[in-house]
Each structure stands twice: as structure tokens, then as C-alpha cells.
Design a protein around this motif. Sequence first.
Motif, short mmCIF file in Angstrom:
data_model
loop_
_atom_site.label_atom_id
_atom_site.label_comp_id
_atom_site.label_asym_id
_atom_site.label_seq_id
_atom_site.Cartn_x
_atom_site.Cartn_y
_atom_site.Cartn_z
N LEU A 67 2.23 10.76 -7.07
CA LEU A 67 2.92 11.24 -8.07
C LEU A 67 2.20 11.47 -9.27
CD1 LEU A 67 6.16 8.90 -8.29
CD2 LEU A 67 6.12 11.39 -7.70
N ILE A 68 1.14 10.64 -9.53
CA ILE A 68 0.19 10.79 -10.97
C ILE A 68 -0.63 12.20 -10.50
CG2 ILE A 68 -1.77 10.02 -12.07
CD1 ILE A 68 -0.81 7.14 -11.49
N ALA A 69 -1.10 12.13 -9.18
CA ALA A 69 -1.99 13.32 -8.52
C ALA A 69 -1.28 14.72 -8.92
CB ALA A 69 -2.60 13.22 -7.53
N VAL A 70 -0.08 14.87 -8.36
CA VAL A 70 0.74 16.03 -8.70
C VAL A 70 1.25 16.31 -10.11
CG1 VAL A 70 1.45 16.03 -6.39
CG2 VAL A 70 3.03 14.96 -8.03
N GLY A 71 0.72 15.40 -11.04
CA GLY A 71 1.00 15.73 -12.58
C GLY A 71 2.34 14.83 -12.97
N LYS A 72 3.11 14.12 -11.96
CA LYS A 72 4.37 13.36 -12.75
C LYS A 72 3.64 12.03 -13.34
CE LYS A 72 7.39 15.78 -9.60
NZ LYS A 72 8.51 15.55 -8.69
N LEU A 73 3.24 12.10 -14.61
CA LEU A 73 2.33 10.99 -14.93
C LEU A 73 3.27 9.81 -15.26
CD1 LEU A 73 -0.27 12.79 -17.37
CD2 LEU A 73 -0.47 12.26 -15.08
N THR A 74 4.42 9.92 -15.93
CA THR A 74 4.97 8.90 -16.72
C THR A 74 5.46 8.09 -15.26
OG1 THR A 74 5.66 10.04 -18.76
CG2 THR A 74 6.91 8.14 -18.03
N GLU A 75 6.32 8.85 -14.42
CA GLU A 75 6.86 8.34 -13.29
C GLU A 75 5.80 7.32 -12.48
OE1 GLU A 75 9.57 6.91 -10.51
OE2 GLU A 75 9.69 7.38 -12.93
N GLY A 76 4.99 8.21 -12.04
CA GLY A 76 3.63 7.72 -11.30
C GLY A 76 3.01 6.37 -11.94
N PHE A 77 2.74 6.32 -12.98
CA PHE A 77 2.08 5.32 -13.68
C PHE A 77 3.13 4.11 -13.85
CE2 PHE A 77 -1.37 8.16 -15.26
CZ PHE A 77 -2.47 7.26 -14.72
N ARG A 78 4.54 4.47 -14.14
CA ARG A 78 5.64 3.70 -14.03
C ARG A 78 5.47 2.75 -12.77
NH1 ARG A 78 10.16 2.44 -12.45
NH2 ARG A 78 10.35 4.61 -11.27
N GLU A 104 2.54 0.55 -12.19
CA GLU A 104 2.62 -0.70 -13.07
C GLU A 104 3.64 -1.72 -12.49
OE1 GLU A 104 1.07 -2.73 -16.13
OE2 GLU A 104 0.19 -0.80 -15.32
N ALA A 105 4.59 -1.27 -11.84
CA ALA A 105 5.45 -2.07 -11.36
C ALA A 105 4.96 -2.96 -10.21
CB ALA A 105 6.64 -1.39 -10.71
N LEU A 106 3.92 -2.57 -9.49
CA LEU A 106 3.18 -3.08 -8.59
C LEU A 106 2.41 -4.39 -9.04
CD1 LEU A 106 1.70 -0.42 -6.46
CD2 LEU A 106 3.41 -1.70 -5.65
N PHE A 107 2.17 -4.33 -10.25
CA PHE A 107 1.34 -5.45 -10.84
C PHE A 107 2.35 -6.60 -11.65
CE2 PHE A 107 -1.79 -2.23 -10.34
CZ PHE A 107 -3.01 -2.83 -9.94
N ASP A 108 3.49 -6.06 -11.79
CA ASP A 108 4.60 -7.10 -12.52
C ASP A 108 4.57 -8.55 -11.73
OD1 ASP A 108 5.47 -5.22 -14.14
OD2 ASP A 108 7.18 -4.78 -13.40
N GLY A 109 4.24 -9.57 -12.72
CA GLY A 109 4.20 -10.96 -12.34
C GLY A 109 2.93 -11.33 -11.35
N SER A 110 1.89 -10.46 -11.33
CA SER A 110 0.86 -10.74 -10.57
C SER A 110 -0.33 -11.52 -11.19
CB SER A 110 0.09 -9.50 -9.86
OG SER A 110 -0.06 -8.66 -10.63
N LEU A 137 0.87 -1.04 -0.04
CA LEU A 137 -0.06 0.08 0.01
C LEU A 137 0.70 1.29 0.00
CD1 LEU A 137 -3.02 -0.68 2.39
CD2 LEU A 137 -3.04 -0.49 -0.24
N PRO A 138 1.81 1.47 0.83
CA PRO A 138 2.72 2.54 0.59
C PRO A 138 3.30 2.80 -0.80
CG PRO A 138 3.32 1.29 2.61
CD PRO A 138 2.52 0.45 1.75
N ARG A 139 3.81 1.74 -1.38
CA ARG A 139 4.08 1.98 -2.94
C ARG A 139 2.93 2.44 -3.85
NH1 ARG A 139 6.33 -3.69 -3.99
NH2 ARG A 139 6.81 -2.80 -6.01
N LEU A 140 1.67 1.72 -3.60
CA LEU A 140 0.67 1.97 -4.34
C LEU A 140 0.37 3.64 -4.13
CD1 LEU A 140 -1.70 1.60 -6.18
CD2 LEU A 140 -2.93 0.64 -4.15
N PHE A 141 0.29 4.14 -3.02
CA PHE A 141 -0.16 5.26 -2.59
C PHE A 141 0.97 6.61 -2.93
CE2 PHE A 141 -3.30 3.36 -0.03
CZ PHE A 141 -4.53 4.12 -0.32
N ASN A 142 2.10 5.87 -2.92
CA ASN A 142 3.35 6.69 -3.39
C ASN A 142 3.05 6.99 -5.02
OD1 ASN A 142 6.24 6.37 -5.06
ND2 ASN A 142 6.41 7.57 -2.93
#
Length: 392
Positions: free
Chosen positions: A85-96, A99-105, A76-81
Motif C-alpha cells: 500500500l505504501i509503495a503504490v502511494g497509499k501512505l496513511t493506510e499503508g503505514f497504519r 504500525e498495527a503489526l507492532f502494537d503490543g510488541s 508476513l502477509p500483513r506486513l507485505f500488504n
Amino acid sequence: MLRKRDVPRLFDLVTAMPSAETDSAMLDLCQETLRLYPYRLQTYFHINLELVRRGLCDQLEDLWDESVRRLPNERLPRLFNALMLIAVGKLTEGFRRREALFDGSDWRGRTTVAPPAYANWRGESLEGKSIVIWSEFGLGDEIFFFRFARIFRERYGAVRVTVICQAPLVELFRASGEAAAICSVEDAPLLPIHDYWVYPHAIPVWASLDIDHLPDVVPYLRAGVAHTPMALPGNLQALKVGVIFKGAPTHENDAARSLPSLSCLDPLFALEDVEFYIMQKGQGEDEAADYAMRLRNVHDLGPGLRSFGDTAKLMDALDLVISVDTSAANLAGAMGRPLWLMLPMLGDWRWHLEREDSPWFPSARLFREQGRGWPEVVERIRLALIELRNTR
């Protein structure tokens, strides 16, 4: 003999934050709370809330970075982190990071039908290629990300774009003409092979979006090419306003995003020369029916809306839609219809922070709860409605 020193409870510290007389005093209290309770996720939630309430959003990124550092093995901390980032406008880094949270899931955590075995798109050239946008999460999400059907064609040169979506959206998406094919999740196994497929939330990782210069694609949904205009009851010379006051109760943030009752909007219903059309489905339908029986300028149209296509036709006939954060609000924005959105203080990432407009939906105006409850939001909307009514 060593004595235990008294340590303030986390509850006492966080309840003291709103009472701090200055921002500086509140930030000192936040630091003390982090020092004493750095391994409690609730610490970060409460500080986040107070920072947003005071408009100190420049502190949020550091706060959630600290949560990941202190709680490195928790999801959860990684998800909210990522979401911050997306909410403050850093779209690419936030979505990256998201997405890393779902790798291998397991795919069941984000969709209802297994994605195909061919290549998952990761930014490769789409010139002359075909791609499938896969079904993911809620109806509002699928409406929001449907914009990329046009973007893939016009900006990336895809020769064929197919969209897999949930059944209630098939009619609406087909009417748009934005994709070569629209397929329900039930029929997804019959889909022919494409060059690539992609989850909607993964697209911004590779699409290099700039929050201040998003692709101009709105409107990308419509009510149909030649639909019959919807006949509305009431005074049609008055301002015609659609209302959605509750979302689905299964949403994780529904307690914050939905109004507790339709009575919250009583100050609006008291306005003259404004007709209100309640578009409620599911929870809240009983209240809508009761209000329509009692007030001459309130009409309950929810029972007649049997599809998103019906909802789109109704929105086409209205001057304005006032809604909480629901899939229907995303529909109004995607159609380019005038939308006034009532948001909780901590809302979804797509509405970002502090903004009164939406870079994703130019026709939207955002009315945020600012820590003083919904009555204050409704009063701002009431004044804006009076101005709109008087200037028509």
C-alpha cells in the motif's frame, strides 16, 4: 478406485509465468496458481514479482489483500500488504497497517534503547509542545525520517524537537541545525522529559501525507556550515562521479540490491572525461582498491571516509552520486545532491513502483532493474552519463 489427479508443482507454475505470451495468459496462470496453492506465502511472492515485471502494478493490492484473507494468522502477509500500500502511494493506510503489526510488541524489535514512559504521539496538536523522534531500524531509515524534525517545527508548531539517533549520525544531524537537540542512543536515558515521543515509521500514520504533495524540506542535511572543500585526485575538469556498489550484507534484501561485483560498472569506467570516486565501506573495499590501482580514472576514497560527515563533504565536491540502495544514497538525496539510484526490480517501499523519480528526494533519478539483469541498467546509466558529460 479413486486416483489422485496430477497437480502441477508450485515451482512449475511460477517458472512458467515469465514465458506466458500475453498478460492475459499470465494472469490466468496466476489464478490457477492461487487456486492450487492459496496457503503458500511463496505463491504471492512469485506472482508479485511477475506482476511488477510486466508493469501490472494495479493488481498488487488485491493480491496482498488475498494473502491476508487466506493466511490471517501469519505476520508476513500483513506486513507485505502494508508495504505494498505504501509503495503504490497509499501512505496513511499503508503505514497504519504497518504500525498495527507492532502494537503490543517488544520495543527491541524496532530500536536499541527503551522508549520513554511519557506520551506516545498519536496526532495531537504540537503547538507549543516538545517531541522526541526516537531511533528506529537502520541508518538509512533515520536519515530518511529526519525530515520530520523540520516538518514538526514549521507545519505543526512544535517548540522543541529532539532526535535520538545512532552514534554515526550525531555529527551529521547536528550540523543540519534542524533540531533543538541531537542525542545518541547511548545517551537517551539522560534525556529530559518531553511532551511526546514517536517512532519515525509511525509519523506518517498521523501526519496525513499526500504522495503528490509532500512537504518541501529537501535539502535538510548538509556537510557543515563552513567546511573546507574536499580536495579530489584526478582530472577536476572532468565529470566527477561518486560510486557505491554494495550495501551492508546484513540487510534482508542485500542479495537483490547490491551489485555482485564492481565489474558490473566496467562500461562506465571506459568513458572518457569522467572521473569515478569509489565511496565503498565494508564489503567491496578490496575490489575498489584493486580498480583504483589499475584504472587511472577510478579513485578509491572509501578508506578516508571515517564518518557520515566526511561522506557529506565528499558528496558536496562531486557532480553526481551513483549508488545502490544504501544509507549513503539516502544521504545524497537528503542533501539534494544529484543522485542516480540503481534499484532491484522489487525494492524498498520508499522508492515506490515504476517511477523514475522520487517524491521524497527531488534530486534523485531512479534506474530500475526490469527483469533483464544489471547489464541493462548499467547501459541506460552509461548513455545518460554520456549525455550529462556532453551537455556540461
